[in-house]
Design a protein around this motif. Sequence first.
Motif, PDB file in Angstrom:
ATOM      1  N   VAL A  96       0.861  -1.181   0.000  1.00  0.00           N
ATOM      2  CA  VAL A  96       0.000   0.000   0.000  1.00  0.00           C
ATOM      3  C   VAL A  96       0.894   1.227   0.000  1.00  0.00           C
ATOM      4  CG1 VAL A  96      -0.146  -0.044   2.532  1.00  0.00           C
ATOM      5  CG2 VAL A  96      -1.904   1.156   1.220  1.00  0.00           C
ATOM      6  N   ASN A 122      -6.531   5.610  -6.308  1.00  0.00           N
ATOM      7  CA  ASN A 122      -7.299   5.882  -5.089  1.00  0.00           C
ATOM      8  C   ASN A 122      -8.533   4.992  -4.971  1.00  0.00           C
ATOM      9  OD1 ASN A 122      -7.269   7.572  -2.740  1.00  0.00           O
ATOM     10  ND2 ASN A 122      -9.094   8.602  -3.525  1.00  0.00           N
ATOM     11  N   LYS A 123      -8.649   3.988  -5.822  1.00  0.00           N
ATOM     12  CA  LYS A 123      -9.822   3.124  -5.868  1.00  0.00           C
ATOM     13  C   LYS A 123     -10.052   2.394  -4.552  1.00  0.00           C
ATOM     14  CE  LYS A 123      -9.439  -0.982  -7.845  1.00  0.00           C
ATOM     15  NZ  LYS A 123      -9.393  -1.842  -6.633  1.00  0.00           N
ATOM     16  N   GLU A 124     -11.297   1.994  -4.330  1.00  0.00           N
ATOM     17  CA  GLU A 124     -11.640   1.189  -3.169  1.00  0.00           C
ATOM     18  C   GLU A 124     -11.524  -0.295  -3.511  1.00  0.00           C
ATOM     19  OE1 GLU A 124     -12.176   2.208  -0.137  1.00  0.00           O
ATOM     20  OE2 GLU A 124     -11.988   4.323  -0.719  1.00  0.00           O
ATOM     21  N   TYR A 125     -11.448  -1.112  -2.493  1.00  0.00           N
ATOM     22  CA  TYR A 125     -11.436  -2.566  -2.680  1.00  0.00           C
ATOM     23  C   TYR A 125     -12.704  -3.001  -3.422  1.00  0.00           C
ATOM     24  CZ  TYR A 125     -11.768  -7.535  -1.515  1.00  0.00           C
ATOM     25  OH  TYR A 125     -11.899  -8.897  -1.583  1.00  0.00           O
ATOM     26  N   GLU A 155     -13.472  -2.294  -6.490  1.00  0.00           N
ATOM     27  CA  GLU A 155     -13.790  -1.382  -7.588  1.00  0.00           C
ATOM     28  C   GLU A 155     -12.986  -1.774  -8.824  1.00  0.00           C
ATOM     29  OE1 GLU A 155     -13.507   3.443  -8.498  1.00  0.00           O
ATOM     30  OE2 GLU A 155     -13.318   2.676  -6.438  1.00  0.00           O
ATOM     31  N   ARG A 175      -8.175  -5.156  -4.585  1.00  0.00           N
ATOM     32  CA  ARG A 175      -7.104  -4.558  -3.791  1.00  0.00           C
ATOM     33  C   ARG A 175      -7.404  -3.078  -3.559  1.00  0.00           C
ATOM     34  NH1 ARG A 175      -1.884  -7.017  -3.839  1.00  0.00           N
ATOM     35  NH2 ARG A 175      -2.229  -9.245  -3.554  1.00  0.00           N
ATOM     36  N   LYS A 176      -6.919  -2.587  -2.442  1.00  0.00           N
ATOM     37  CA  LYS A 176      -6.892  -1.152  -2.162  1.00  0.00           C
ATOM     38  C   LYS A 176      -5.417  -0.767  -2.137  1.00  0.00           C
ATOM     39  CE  LYS A 176      -8.217   2.183   1.476  1.00  0.00           C
ATOM     40  NZ  LYS A 176      -8.973   3.135   0.646  1.00  0.00           N
ATOM     41  N   TYR A 177      -5.070   0.407  -2.670  1.00  0.00           N
ATOM     42  CA  TYR A 177      -3.656   0.722  -2.873  1.00  0.00           C
ATOM     43  C   TYR A 177      -3.163   1.958  -2.125  1.00  0.00           C
ATOM     44  CZ  TYR A 177      -3.613  -2.769  -6.582  1.00  0.00           C
ATOM     45  OH  TYR A 177      -3.681  -3.950  -7.280  1.00  0.00           O
ATOM     46  N   SER A 190      -3.395   4.444   1.511  1.00  0.00           N
ATOM     47  CA  SER A 190      -3.871   4.680   2.872  1.00  0.00           C
ATOM     48  C   SER A 190      -3.086   5.835   3.476  1.00  0.00           C
ATOM     49  CB  SER A 190      -3.694   3.432   3.742  1.00  0.00           C
ATOM     50  OG  SER A 190      -4.054   3.707   5.084  1.00  0.00           O
ATOM     51  N   LEU A 201      -7.622  -6.194   2.150  1.00  0.00           N
ATOM     52  CA  LEU A 201      -7.514  -4.978   1.347  1.00  0.00           C
ATOM     53  C   LEU A 201      -6.203  -4.888   0.574  1.00  0.00           C
ATOM     54  CD1 LEU A 201      -8.935  -2.383   3.905  1.00  0.00           C
ATOM     55  CD2 LEU A 201     -10.135  -3.428   1.981  1.00  0.00           C
TER      56      LEU A 201
END
Length: 626
Positions: free
Chosen positions: A371, A445-448, A450, A459-461, A463, A479
Motif C-alpha cells: 500500500v 485511489n480506488k476502493e477494494y 472497484e 485490492r486497495k492501494y 492509505s 484490502l
Amino acid sequence: MIYYIDAPRLTKEEIIERIKSQTNVLFVSLSTVDLGGNHTDERIPVREFIENYDEFMLRGIPTDGSSVELPGIANIDNAKVDIIPDKEVRWLIDYSSHHFTEKEHLSIGTLVIPSFLYHSGKPVGSRSVLKRATETLERDVREMIEASEDLQRELDIELPIKDVEFSLATELEFWVHSPTVSKDDEDLFVSQKLKEQYWKRPTGAVRDALEDTLIALEKLGYTPEMGHKEVGGVGSKLRGSNEYVHMEQIEIDWRYDHALQAADNELFARNIVFDIFAKHGLDVTFKAKPIDGVAGSGEHHHVSITVTDARGEKRNVFAPNNMQKDFLSPLGFGALMGILNHYESINPFVSNSNDAFNRLTPGFEAPVSTVCSLGMGPDSPSRNRTVLLGLIRDTKNKLATRFELRSPNVGSNSYLLSAAVAAAMIDGMLYAKDKKSEELFKELNKEYGEEAVYLKKDRKYRSEVNIYTDYTEEDREKLFGKAPRTVFEVIEIFRENINGFLTAEDIFTDAIIESYLQSIHDNWLAELTGRIIPEYVREIRELHMLHDREPFSQLDKIRWNAIHQEMVHLMKDTHLRNCLFTRLLLAVEEQDYALVSKLQLEAASRIKELKHMYSIYRKNIIHLKE
C-alpha cells in the motif's frame, strides 16, 4: 593521498598517471557482485594492472565461478567466469589502517574497481542486470516524452532531451555494540518504547567512529548528508573511570547518485563502516533483525527520474506541472502504480532471507502490506511510516519528488531489486503515458472491489492512516493482500504472478531469474537447518528449573511443567512421535518444502512463546542461581 578516481571523466593516460602518483597504492581489486549479493575481491598487483591496462579493461580476469552464487549458470562442470572492469563508475581507493609501506610508512592502498561478471560471453552478475535496467528505463522515458507534446508541456521540457537519469539513494542502518556488552531484551524494549535513543547525542567510541565514517565517506566522494542514532538501543554506560560500553542503533545517509553508482556506494559503505567501527573497538551487525522484540535495521530505497532538456534545465519526471493541484505527473502516477501492481514479483529481490522476514513484523515501522501513501493533499506533503511505498515531495522544490520503498534491508540485493523496480516503473509508465493525472489518481485511489484497468480489482492501494492501528490483521490481508512469511512463500507467490515485465526488454533473463530463485531457496534451507534450528536447540538447553533452591509455590511448579512440556514438544523425540524439529528436518530430506515452511513458522511461534513463558516463570524466583 587521493581516495577515488573519477574514471568516466578521465582518459587511460590520466588514470594511469593518477595511480602511479600514489606510490602506496600497491593492489587493484576487481569487485563484482554475484546473484546472491556477495561481492568478490580478486586482488592483483598494481604493476600488473598498469602494464596490461588495455587487456584488463577488455578481457578482465578469468576465474572459477563454481563457488559464487550463480546456480544453474556457472556449475562445477562449466565454471569459468570473467570479471571485467567497469569504467563508467567511480573507482575507490581502500587504505589499510594497519598495513604500511616500509620506507614512507604510508597506509597501503587497494584500488577497488567495480566490475561485471561474464559467463560464456554473457553478463550474468547483479551489476549487469541493473545496468541493463537503467539503460532501458532511461531510453524508454526519453522516447515517451519525445513522442508526447502533452508530457512535454506537463513537465516543461524543451526538445531535444540531453540526458535522462534514473537516480537512487539508500539509507544504511545497523546495530553497534561493545564486544563485552550483553543485551537485555526487556531494557532494549522499554528504551525503544520511551523513545530514549532516537536522534540522541552519541558518546564515547560510537561518536568517534560515526564522525570518522562521515569524514571517510566525504573523502570517497559520497557527499554524506547525516549520521545519527536510531530508535533502537540503550544509552551508553560508563564502565570504570573512562570507558563507555555501547548497545546502539545507527543510521548513515549520503547523497543520491546514478542508480548503478548508488548501488556500488551502498555495497562499499558497509566495508567502510565495519572497518572504522572495528578500529574503535566496536562490533557491527547489518542483520535486518538482530534482536527480537526491538527495531530491526532497514535500508529504505529512494528512487527518482530526471530529464535535462535542450535549455540545460533539469526536470523531475514524477513532479506535476502544478504542485499545489496534483500529487504527481502522469508518468509519476504510472511509475508508482507499476511498483504497486508488480510488488509481489519485486519482493523476492527484497525479502530474500529468514532474517528479512524476521524484520517484517507489524508494529515496528517495517511494512507488511502493499500500500502507498501520497499525503493528505497535494499542498500538504506528509509521511506515513506504516506503508510500503511513500511519496516524498516538497511543493517548493520539484526536484525533491521521489518514492521511498521502505521494505528493503541491508541484506537485500540493491542491484536486482532496483532493476526490478525500474522494470515495474517502465510497465506502469507505458500504461500512463497517454493519460491525465486526474484519471490515474482516481484509479490509484480506488476502493477494494472497484474495477480498474491496470490495477487489481480486489485490492486497495492507498492509505493515509496507520495501517497497524486502523486496520485489523484480517482487514489488512483482505484490502492489501496477504504478505509472505517465509522465503518459500515469497517464491511461490512470485511463480503465481505474471512476471513478463521483468523480461519484456531483456532486463532480466529467465536464466538469471531461475538462478536467483534457486540461490535464495538453497540459502533458506541451509540457514534453517544449519543455523536456526541449532540455535533454537541451544536456547532451549539454557532454560533450567530455578525453583529448587527455595520454598516454592505451586504456581512455580505449574509454570515449569508447562515450560518443560513445550521444550519436549519442540526438540525431544519419543517412541510414540517425533518432535517438531525432527519433523521439520525430515520434511527437508523429503523435499516437502511447503511443509518445511509451515513447520518453520510453527517453530518460530513456539520458541517466542516459550521465551515468554520462561520470562514470567523467572520473574517469580527470589533466589536465582548464579
